[in-house]
Design an enzyme around this catalytic site. Structure first.
Site, short mmCIF file in Angstrom:
data_model
loop_
_atom_site.label_atom_id
_atom_site.label_comp_id
_atom_site.label_asym_id
_atom_site.label_seq_id
_atom_site.Cartn_x
_atom_site.Cartn_y
_atom_site.Cartn_z
N ASP A 451 0.83 -1.20 0.00
CA ASP A 451 0.00 0.00 0.00
C ASP A 451 0.86 1.26 0.00
OD1 ASP A 451 -2.35 1.47 0.05
OD2 ASP A 451 -3.15 0.49 1.84
N ASP A 516 -10.91 1.83 -2.87
CA ASP A 516 -11.25 1.59 -1.47
C ASP A 516 -12.76 1.50 -1.25
OD1 ASP A 516 -8.74 1.33 -0.42
OD2 ASP A 516 -8.63 3.34 0.44
#
Length: 710
Positions: A451, A516
C-alpha cells in the site's frame, strides 16, 4: 542516409504500423487497420502530401517521433533539454534502423554537433495488436546536459478523429470518464502527485464522435508509469493533430552526465475499428500475455478475505481466528491480514516503518494465526506500506533524515505519515531486510498487499534535488528484489485504492486494488472505467459490509456479490454481521464464482452502451460457445417497463440455451418472461438483434444470465 530504409513496416494480426524514414528524422506515416500486402508506403505518403498555405511556412515542420524546436515545430517539443551552450536546439539525424526482434524496430538518430543521441523503439505484438513504444536519449558529449522533458514517441493522429475520452476521479471514485470534442489547442493533463494518482489516470482514448462500445474507430493510449506524468492531445492550427505522453520531470530533476541515458516510460497503444470493447480486448490480451507471470496465469485467482473493514486496527488473535473460521465456511481461499499487526500500530498515528510483529497483540508471533488459517485450507497474506513512516516510530526517531523533504519548508500533513526516500540505498536495504525477515520467519506468507496512502508532496532527496523519477525506479527495483528472493510470492498494488494502477507497476505485481470503495453501485462505474485497459483477473473486487463504510448505502447481498463476482473476488467485512440468509447467498455466489472464474478471467469483455439507468456487460469465450451477461439496475426506469437487453458478441448462427444464473431467487412484481424462457434455446441472431425484454425489478438489482451454445 542511402543505406537506410525509406520506410519501416510492422504487422500484427489486425494492424499495420508504417514509419517514414525519408526525412532527417523519422515519423509516423500510418498506424491502424491492417493494410493489404500490395499497399505501398510510397503511395500512402503521396496521398497525404500537403501544400503551402497562405501566410505560412513553405513546408511545414514535421511531426516526427520527437518533434523539435530545431525543426521549426511550434507545437510541444518531444524533447526539451539545455546546457550552457546550444544543446537546447538539438537537431538529430537518423543514422541507423535495426531490428532487435522480428516485431521490434530500433531507430537511432544522432546530433553530431551537440553530441546527443535519441533512440526510438517500437514493438508491435502480433496476437494482441498492442504497440509498445519508448524513447531513449543519451549524452555522448563531455559535459552534463539538463533534461527537462523526453516524451515517448509522439504519434500523428488521423484527422477524422474528433473526440477524446479521459479518465478522472478521486479517492473511492476512480476511473470516471469524460468525453470532449477536440478543439484548436491542447487537451492537456498533468499529474504531480508522485504516483499514478486517483484523479488523473495516464490513459486516453481518441475516437470518432459516433464511436461506442460496439462500433466506430478508436485509439487507446496508456503510459506505463507509476510516477508523475503528462498527457497532451493537440490540434494545431493547420489541422494536424498528435498525441504525446511522457514522464513529467520536475525542474532540475534529471541531469544527463557524459555517456548517461534516460529512457521514457513505455507508451502502450492500440486501435480498433469496432468500438471501445474491441479496443479493450487488445489491451486485456496484452496484459495477460506479457505483464502477468505464467505462474499467476496458470493458478486460479484465490477468493480473498481482507480484514480491513472487518476489524480495522482492533487486532486480537482469538477474534482473527474466529473470522478465519467464518470465512473459510463461505469458501474463502486466501486470508489477508491488513494494517495493524506491527509494532505500535493501534491506530494510523504510529508504527509505520517498524516492520516487526507487535508482541503486545501477538505474544506468540503470527504463527498461531497462520497455522490456524492454513489448517482451514486458506493461504495467508499480509499488508505492508513500505514507502511510508510515521513520526511516531522507532525508525523515524533513529533516522529522521530518511524522508523526502525540501529544506526550510514545512511538510503538509497527510494521514500522519511521511514518505521515505527510496533513492537512498540504506533505506531500500532496510525495507528489504525488514520485509524479508517477516517472510523468512513466516514462510507460509504467500501474498503481500503493498500500500501507499499519501501523495509525495515534498519530493526532495538528501541533497534537496527532486526525486520522483528515481523514487519510482527504486520502488520497482525493491519489489523485483523481494519477489526474486521469494519465488511464488504474489504482490498487490494498492494506493488508498486505485491511485497506483498502471502497466508500469503491474509488470512487477500480480493484482491491483481497484478502489477503497466497496459500495457495489460505486464499483460498477469504477470497474467499468478500469476495464478499458485492465482485465478482470487483476481487478480486486470485494463484497463489503451491509452498510458501506464509505457511502453509508445499504445494498442487498445479492447485488454486492454479483458485482464482486466479475473481478478477482473477495470479501471485506466482519462476517459475524451476516444473517443466515446472507451467509447462504454469499456462499452460493462464491461457489458460483469458482465454477466460472476460469471463464471470467479469460473471456472477452463486451461492455454495453449505457442508458443512465443500468450498467451492463457481457463476457464471451473465443469460440463464442459460452457467455455470461450482467444487467445491473441502478436507477428505476421512467417508463412502465425497462428496455430490452440486446446481447452482444455471440455467433448469430449458433443456438444458445438461456439460463438466469443469479440471483438464486428473484423477487418480481408480477411474473416476467424469465420463467418462460429459462433453459429455452434461442439463436444468437435473435438474442442480439431482437433482444430480451428485461423484467421489472427494484433499483439496485443485479441479474446474471448464462448462455451456452447447443
Amino acid at each position: 542516409m542511402s543505406s537506410l530504409p525509406a520506410f519501416v513496416r510492422l504487422e500484427s494480426e489486425l494492424l499495420t504500423l508504417i514509419l517514414d524514414c525519408t526525412g532527417k528524422t523519422p515519423g509516423l506515416l500510418y498506424f491502424g487497420k491492417k493494410l493489404t500486402a500490395e499497399t505501398d508506403p510510397v503511395s500512402l505518403k503521396a496521398l497525404v502530401q500537403r501544400q503551402e498555405a497562405k501566410c505560412s511556412v513553405v513546408v511545414e515542420a514535421p511531426i516526427s517521433l520527437s518533434p523539435l524546436s530545431a525543426e521549426g515545430f511550434t507545437g510541444s517539443p518531444g524533447i526539451e533539454l539545455h546546457d550552457d551552450d546550444i544543446a537546447w536546439s538539438f537537431g538529430p539525424e537518423l543514422v541507423d534502423v535495426s531490428f532487435s526482434k522480428p516485431d521490434t524496430v530500433v531507430l537511432t538518430s544522432v546530433d553530431q554537433l551537440r553530441q546527443l543521441q535519441i533512440v526510438h523503439t517500437f514493438a508491435l505484438d502480433f496476437a494482441s495488436n498492442v504497440l509498445a513504444a519508448a524513447s531513449a536519449i543519451t549524452n555522448l558529449g563531455p559535459k552534463a546536459v539538463q533534461l527537462n522533458w523526453c516524451a515517448a514517441p509522439t504519434l500523428l493522429l488521423p484527422d477524422h478523429l474528433t473526440q477524446v475520452t479521459g479518465f478522472e476521479g478521486r479517492w473511492s471514485n476512480e476511473f470516471q470518464q469524460h468525453r470532449l470534442d477536440l478543439y484548436l489547442g491542447s487537451y492537456f493533463r498533468e499529474n504531480r502527485k508522485g504516483k499514478t494518482s486517483h484523479d488523473n489516470f495516464p490513459g486516453v482514448l481518441v475516437h470518432q464522435a459516433n464511436t461506442n462500445e460496439q462500433a466506430g474507430e478508436c485509439y487507446g493510449f496508456h503510459l506505463g508509469w507509476s510516477g508523475n506524468h503528462r498527457t497532451r492531445v493537440e490540434l494545431l492550427a493547420e489541422g494536424r493533430c498528435y498525441l504525446q505522453m511522457g514522464e513529467l520531470l520536475l525542474p532540475g530533476e534529471l541531469s544527463l552526465a557524459p555517456q548517461a541515458s534516460y529512457q521514457s516510460p513505455t507508451l502502450f497503444t492500440s486501435y480498433s475499428p469496432n468500438g471501445f470493447s474491441a479496443l479493450s480486448a487488445n489491451f486485456h490480451q496484452f496484459v495477460r500475455a506479457h505483464l502477468l507471470s505464467s505462474a499467476q496465469r496458470q493458478k486460479p485467482r484465490p477468493v480473498h478475505y481482507n480484514t480491513w473493514e472487518g476489524i480495522y486496527f482492533e487486532h486480537d488473535v482469538d477474534t482473527l481466528k474466529q473470522l478465519a473460521e467464518n470465512v473459510a465456511e463461505l469458501g474463502v481461499e486466501r486470508f489477508v491480514l491488513d494494517d495493524g499487526w506491527f509494532k505500535g500500530r493501534r491506530n494510523d498515528r504510529a508504527g509505520l516503518g517498524d516492520w516487526v510483529v507487535d508482541k503486545t497483540v501477538y505474544p506468540d508471533g503470527l504463527q498461531p494465526l497462520i497455522t490456524h488459517v492454513n489448517k482451514l485450507g486458506m493461504e495467508f497474506g499480509i499488508w505492508f506500506e513500505p514507502e511510508m513512516v510515521n513520526p511516531d516510530s522507532d525508525l523515524y526517531r533513529q533516522h529522521p533524515d530518511w524522508i523526502l523533504s525540501t529544506k526550510n519548508n514545512s511538510q503538509l500533513q497527510f494521514r500522519n505519515q511521511l514518505v521515505l526516500d527510496l533513492t537512498r540505498t540504506e533505506v531500500t536495504d532496510y525495507l528489504y531486510s525488514s520485509i524479508q525477515a517477516i517472510l523468512q520467519e513466516y514462510p507460509a506468507i504467500k501474498y503481500i498487499k503493498w500500500d501507499i496512502n499519501r501523495d509525495l508532496n515534498h519530493p526532495g532527496d538528501a541533497n534537496g534535488k527532486p526525486a520522483i523519477h528515481r523514487q519510482t525506479l527504486a520502488l520497482y527495483q525493491l519489489i523485483a528484489r523481494i519477489k526474486a528472493a521469494n519465488p511464488g510470492l504474489e504482490i498487490e498494488s494498492c494506493s488508498s485504492g486505485g491511485a497506483r494502477i498502471d502497466y508500469g507497476v503491474l509488470g512487477y505485481t500480480d493484482r491491483v486494488w481497484t478502489s477503497d470503495s466497496n459500495d457495489a453501485l460505486d464499483r460498477l462505474a469504477i470497474q467499468r472505467g478500469c476495464s478499458f485497459f485492465f482485465p478482470s483477473d487483476v481487478m480486486g473486487a470485494h463484497v463489503g459490509p451491509r452498510d458501506c463504510h464509505i457511502t453509508g448505502r445499504r445494498i442487498s447481498m445479492d447485488m454486492r456479490a454479483a458485482v464482486a463476482f466479475f473481478g478477482h473476488m473477495g470479501i471485506e467485512m466482519d462476517p459475524r454481521e451476516l444473517t443466515e440468509p446472507e451467509k447462504q447467498t454469499l456462499k452460493a455466489a462464491i461457489d458460483l464464482h469458482k465454477e466460472y472464474r476460469n471463464f471470467i478471467h479469460n473471456a472477452r469483455l463486451h461492455r454495453m452502451d449505457g442508458d443512465g439507468l443500468s450498467i451492463n456487460f457481457g463476457l464471451v469465450n473465443q469460440q463464442q460457445t459460452q457467455g455470461l451477461f450482467a444487467y445491473n439496475s441502478v436507477i428505476e426506469s421512467g417508463r412502465t417497463l425497462p428496455k430490452r437487453l440486446r446481447f452482444v458478441g455471440l455467433d448469430a448462427n449458433k443456438m444458445y440455451q438461456f439460463k438466469l444464473l443469479w440471483p438464486t431467487q428473484l423477487k418480481e412484481h408480477t411474473p416476467s418472461l424469465l420463467g418462460n424462457i429459462q433453459l429455452q434455446s434461442f439463436s444468437g441472431a435473435s438474442l442480439m438483434q431482437q433482444g430480451m425484454q428485461l423484467p421489472i425489478t427494484l433499483p439496485q438489482t443485479s441479474l446474471i444470465f448464462a448462455l451456452n451454445a447447443i
